[in-house]
Design a protein around this motif. Structure first.
Motif, PDB file in Angstrom:
ATOM      1  N   GLN A  61      27.970 -58.004  38.597  1.00  0.00           N
ATOM      2  CA  GLN A  61      28.464 -59.412  37.325  1.00  0.00           C
ATOM      3  C   GLN A  61      29.137 -60.492  38.081  1.00  0.00           C
ATOM      4  O   GLN A  61      29.394 -61.498  37.205  1.00  0.00           O
ATOM      5  N   ARG A  62      30.028 -60.687  38.637  1.00  0.00           N
ATOM      6  CA  ARG A  62      31.010 -61.258  39.196  1.00  0.00           C
ATOM      7  C   ARG A  62      29.886 -62.248  39.978  1.00  0.00           C
ATOM      8  O   ARG A  62      30.473 -63.559  39.296  1.00  0.00           O
ATOM      9  N   ALA A  63      29.271 -62.295  40.237  1.00  0.00           N
ATOM     10  CA  ALA A  63      27.793 -62.879  41.239  1.00  0.00           C
ATOM     11  C   ALA A  63      27.247 -63.357  40.468  1.00  0.00           C
ATOM     12  O   ALA A  63      26.804 -65.158  40.460  1.00  0.00           O
ATOM     13  N   HIS A  64      26.917 -63.249  38.738  1.00  0.00           N
ATOM     14  CA  HIS A  64      26.604 -63.649  38.044  1.00  0.00           C
ATOM     15  C   HIS A  64      26.770 -64.748  37.617  1.00  0.00           C
ATOM     16  O   HIS A  64      26.741 -65.149  37.395  1.00  0.00           O
ATOM     17  N   ILE A  65      28.912 -64.485  36.977  1.00  0.00           N
ATOM     18  CA  ILE A  65      29.331 -65.432  36.922  1.00  0.00           C
ATOM     19  C   ILE A  65      29.758 -66.284  37.289  1.00  0.00           C
ATOM     20  O   ILE A  65      28.928 -67.747  37.199  1.00  0.00           O
ATOM     21  N   LEU A  66      29.804 -66.902  38.803  1.00  0.00           N
ATOM     22  CA  LEU A  66      29.022 -67.953  39.844  1.00  0.00           C
ATOM     23  C   LEU A  66      28.738 -68.111  40.648  1.00  0.00           C
ATOM     24  O   LEU A  66      29.063 -69.307  40.466  1.00  0.00           O
ATOM     25  N   SER A  67      27.588 -67.101  40.165  1.00  0.00           N
ATOM     26  CA  SER A  67      26.332 -67.927  40.050  1.00  0.00           C
ATOM     27  C   SER A  67      26.085 -69.280  38.666  1.00  0.00           C
ATOM     28  O   SER A  67      25.322 -69.672  39.180  1.00  0.00           O
ATOM     29  N   GLY A  68      26.042 -68.914  37.860  1.00  0.00           N
ATOM     30  CA  GLY A  68      26.388 -70.192  36.563  1.00  0.00           C
ATOM     31  C   GLY A  68      25.058 -69.312  35.315  1.00  0.00           C
ATOM     32  O   GLY A  68      25.096 -70.098  34.616  1.00  0.00           O
ATOM     33  N   GLU A  69      24.762 -68.195  36.142  1.00  0.00           N
ATOM     34  CA  GLU A  69      23.462 -67.980  35.601  1.00  0.00           C
ATOM     35  C   GLU A  69      24.494 -67.186  34.396  1.00  0.00           C
ATOM     36  O   GLU A  69      23.843 -65.995  34.097  1.00  0.00           O
ATOM     37  N   GLN A  70      24.677 -67.860  33.176  1.00  0.00           N
ATOM     38  CA  GLN A  70      25.725 -67.325  32.536  1.00  0.00           C
ATOM     39  C   GLN A  70      24.989 -67.225  30.730  1.00  0.00           C
ATOM     40  O   GLN A  70      23.541 -68.048  31.081  1.00  0.00           O
ATOM     41  N   LYS A  71      24.640 -66.092  29.769  1.00  0.00           N
ATOM     42  CA  LYS A  71      24.171 -65.956  28.535  1.00  0.00           C
ATOM     43  C   LYS A  71      24.825 -67.689  27.724  1.00  0.00           C
ATOM     44  O   LYS A  71      25.920 -69.032  28.631  1.00  0.00           O
ATOM     45  N   PRO A  72      24.258 -68.225  27.014  1.00  0.00           N
ATOM     46  CA  PRO A  72      24.959 -69.519  25.956  1.00  0.00           C
ATOM     47  C   PRO A  72      26.213 -69.740  26.395  1.00  0.00           C
ATOM     48  O   PRO A  72      27.217 -68.159  26.366  1.00  0.00           O
ATOM     49  N   ARG A  73      26.667 -70.696  26.540  1.00  0.00           N
ATOM     50  CA  ARG A  73      27.587 -71.224  27.109  1.00  0.00           C
ATOM     51  C   ARG A  73      28.910 -70.668  25.323  1.00  0.00           C
ATOM     52  O   ARG A  73      29.798 -70.883  25.644  1.00  0.00           O
ATOM     53  N   SER A  74      28.264 -71.131  24.441  1.00  0.00           N
ATOM     54  CA  SER A  74      28.757 -71.118  23.699  1.00  0.00           C
ATOM     55  C   SER A  74      29.820 -69.984  23.480  1.00  0.00           C
ATOM     56  O   SER A  74      30.432 -69.733  22.808  1.00  0.00           O
ATOM     57  N   GLN A  75      27.994 -69.113  23.477  1.00  0.00           N
ATOM     58  CA  GLN A  75      28.922 -66.974  22.834  1.00  0.00           C
ATOM     59  C   GLN A  75      29.935 -66.699  24.088  1.00  0.00           C
ATOM     60  O   GLN A  75      30.677 -66.449  23.833  1.00  0.00           O
ATOM     61  N   THR A  76      30.067 -66.960  25.087  1.00  0.00           N
ATOM     62  CA  THR A  76      31.311 -67.325  26.203  1.00  0.00           C
ATOM     63  C   THR A  76      32.000 -67.200  26.455  1.00  0.00           C
ATOM     64  O   THR A  76      33.391 -66.654  26.150  1.00  0.00           O
ATOM     65  N   GLN A  77      32.343 -69.158  25.650  1.00  0.00           N
ATOM     66  CA  GLN A  77      33.010 -69.354  25.527  1.00  0.00           C
ATOM     67  C   GLN A  77      34.350 -69.344  24.409  1.00  0.00           C
ATOM     68  O   GLN A  77      35.336 -69.177  23.971  1.00  0.00           O
ATOM     69  N   ARG A  78      33.377 -68.834  22.930  1.00  0.00           N
ATOM     70  CA  ARG A  78      34.393 -68.172  21.817  1.00  0.00           C
ATOM     71  C   ARG A  78      34.865 -66.946  21.930  1.00  0.00           C
ATOM     72  O   ARG A  78      35.686 -67.187  21.292  1.00  0.00           O
ATOM     73  N   ALA A  79      34.166 -66.536  22.895  1.00  0.00           N
ATOM     74  CA  ALA A  79      34.123 -65.510  22.831  1.00  0.00           C
ATOM     75  C   ALA A  79      35.906 -65.263  24.145  1.00  0.00           C
ATOM     76  O   ALA A  79      37.025 -64.629  23.736  1.00  0.00           O
ATOM     77  N   ALA A  80      35.541 -66.305  24.771  1.00  0.00           N
ATOM     78  CA  ALA A  80      36.519 -66.000  26.057  1.00  0.00           C
ATOM     79  C   ALA A  80      38.272 -66.972  24.756  1.00  0.00           C
ATOM     80  O   ALA A  80      39.248 -66.213  24.955  1.00  0.00           O
ATOM     81  N   SER A  81      37.973 -67.523  24.344  1.00  0.00           N
ATOM     82  CA  SER A  81      38.854 -68.318  23.381  1.00  0.00           C
ATOM     83  C   SER A  81      39.580 -67.658  22.451  1.00  0.00           C
ATOM     84  O   SER A  81      40.617 -67.851  22.125  1.00  0.00           O
ATOM     85  N   GLU A  82      39.416 -66.685  21.672  1.00  0.00           N
ATOM     86  CA  GLU A  82      39.389 -65.564  20.605  1.00  0.00           C
ATOM     87  C   GLU A  82      40.144 -64.580  21.397  1.00  0.00           C
ATOM     88  O   GLU A  82      40.991 -64.120  21.047  1.00  0.00           O
ATOM     89  N   LEU A  83      39.889 -64.152  22.522  1.00  0.00           N
ATOM     90  CA  LEU A  83      40.497 -63.278  23.365  1.00  0.00           C
ATOM     91  C   LEU A  83      42.110 -63.787  24.342  1.00  0.00           C
ATOM     92  O   LEU A  83      42.929 -63.228  23.680  1.00  0.00           O
ATOM     93  N   ARG A  84      41.828 -64.941  24.367  1.00  0.00           N
ATOM     94  CA  ARG A  84      42.712 -65.937  24.714  1.00  0.00           C
ATOM     95  C   ARG A  84      43.959 -65.642  23.586  1.00  0.00           C
ATOM     96  O   ARG A  84      44.962 -65.731  23.174  1.00  0.00           O
ATOM     97  N   ARG A  85      43.522 -66.188  22.501  1.00  0.00           N
ATOM     98  CA  ARG A  85      44.244 -66.211  21.037  1.00  0.00           C
ATOM     99  C   ARG A  85      45.101 -64.761  20.554  1.00  0.00           C
ATOM    100  O   ARG A  85      46.307 -64.943  20.835  1.00  0.00           O
ATOM    101  N   MET A  86      44.629 -64.287  20.805  1.00  0.00           N
ATOM    102  CA  MET A  86      44.706 -63.122  21.346  1.00  0.00           C
ATOM    103  C   MET A  86      45.948 -62.289  21.462  1.00  0.00           C
ATOM    104  O   MET A  86      46.636 -61.514  21.211  1.00  0.00           O
ATOM    105  N   ILE A  87      45.420 -62.785  23.065  1.00  0.00           N
ATOM    106  CA  ILE A  87      46.172 -61.958  23.963  1.00  0.00           C
ATOM    107  C   ILE A  87      47.607 -62.367  23.194  1.00  0.00           C
ATOM    108  O   ILE A  87      48.699 -62.315  23.795  1.00  0.00           O
TER     109      ILE A  87
END
Length: 232
Positions: A4-30
């Motif tokens: 999974q980590r290699a997947h992230i570092l390689s840039g082979e992600q799901k649509p960026r908007s979904q991942t970024q939205r999840a990261a932004s919302e989790l950050r806000r919740m923290i």
């Protein structure tokens, strides 16, 4: 997990908007305490909270782990990391003295204008990022400024000791980055420091940077205390 980590570092992600939205919302919740420090969650629980699939949530947690906000534990979900204002008080006291010494040493080394160019470039990136309200780009440029300053001191020992504390500072910064006032004063402080370094004024360089770090410490501790972050 390594895949999974290699997947992230390689840039082979799901649509960026979904991942970024999840990261932004989790950050806000923290940051808001909705996900309290010390609490643990399964990936499926977070996905349900965010009403999205597990893949972007998994990728978002890896991003936030790199920022020091949480710990990804294989097969056990994630744990929200805690941070202590008291720890930051001590860490910043040490960093203030060490980085002020670094600034003094840079001024004493008869640096050429070319040697100081990385500091000017980092400060310009900070100002550009602030103009477009890109806090993460601002933080990256600010960190680069401080790293380059220590490198210019020519002291491998200073660089090594300071690096040991910076990981903890990054975590506190990630927690407070979006709740702090616009960091215009930091940019101005950096410009003033560069001017002192250009003149070779070691005493002034030390004074400017020391006051800069003291102000940063006061703001950081105030925000951590106000928003209820504490050691667990």
């Amino acid at each position: 997990m390594m895949q999974q980590r290699a997947h992230i570092l390689s840039g082979e992600q799901k649509p960026r908007s979904q991942t970024q939205r999840a990261a932004s919302e989790l950050r806000r919740m923290i940051v808001s305490g909705e996900l309290p420090a010390g609490s643990s969650y399964l990936e499926t629980e977070l996905a349900e909270m965010l009403d999205m699939s597990r893949t972007p949530v998994r990728e978002a947690t890896l991003m936030l782990e790199a920022q020091g906000l949480l710990e990804v534990r294989p097969r056990r979900g994630v744990k929200i990391l805690s941070i202590s204002p008291e720890d930051m008080e001590e860490i910043y006291q040490i960093l203030t003295e060490l980085e002020s010494l670094a600034a003094e040493r840079v001024a004493e080394r008869s640096t050429s204008p070319e040697m100081l160019e990385p500091l000017r470039e980092a400060t310009q990136r900070m100002e550009d990022a602030l103009a477009r309200d890109d806090r993460e780009a601002w933080a990256a440029a600010d960190e680069d400024f401080h790293t380059r300053l220590v490198e210019l001191s020519g002291s491998a020992r200073l660089k090594s000791v300071i690096a040991n504390f910076n990981d903890q500072v990054r975590r506190a910064r990630a927690l407070t980055l979006y709740i702090r006032p616009a960091p215009t004063k930091s940019n101005a402080d950096h410009r003033a420091l560069i001017a002192a370094l250009e003149k070779g004024d070691a005493a002034l360089a030390r004074k400017i940077h020391r006051e800069h770090r003291i102000a940063a410490k006061s703001l950081m501790i105030s925000l951590l205390s106000k928003h209820g972050f504490h050691q667990i």
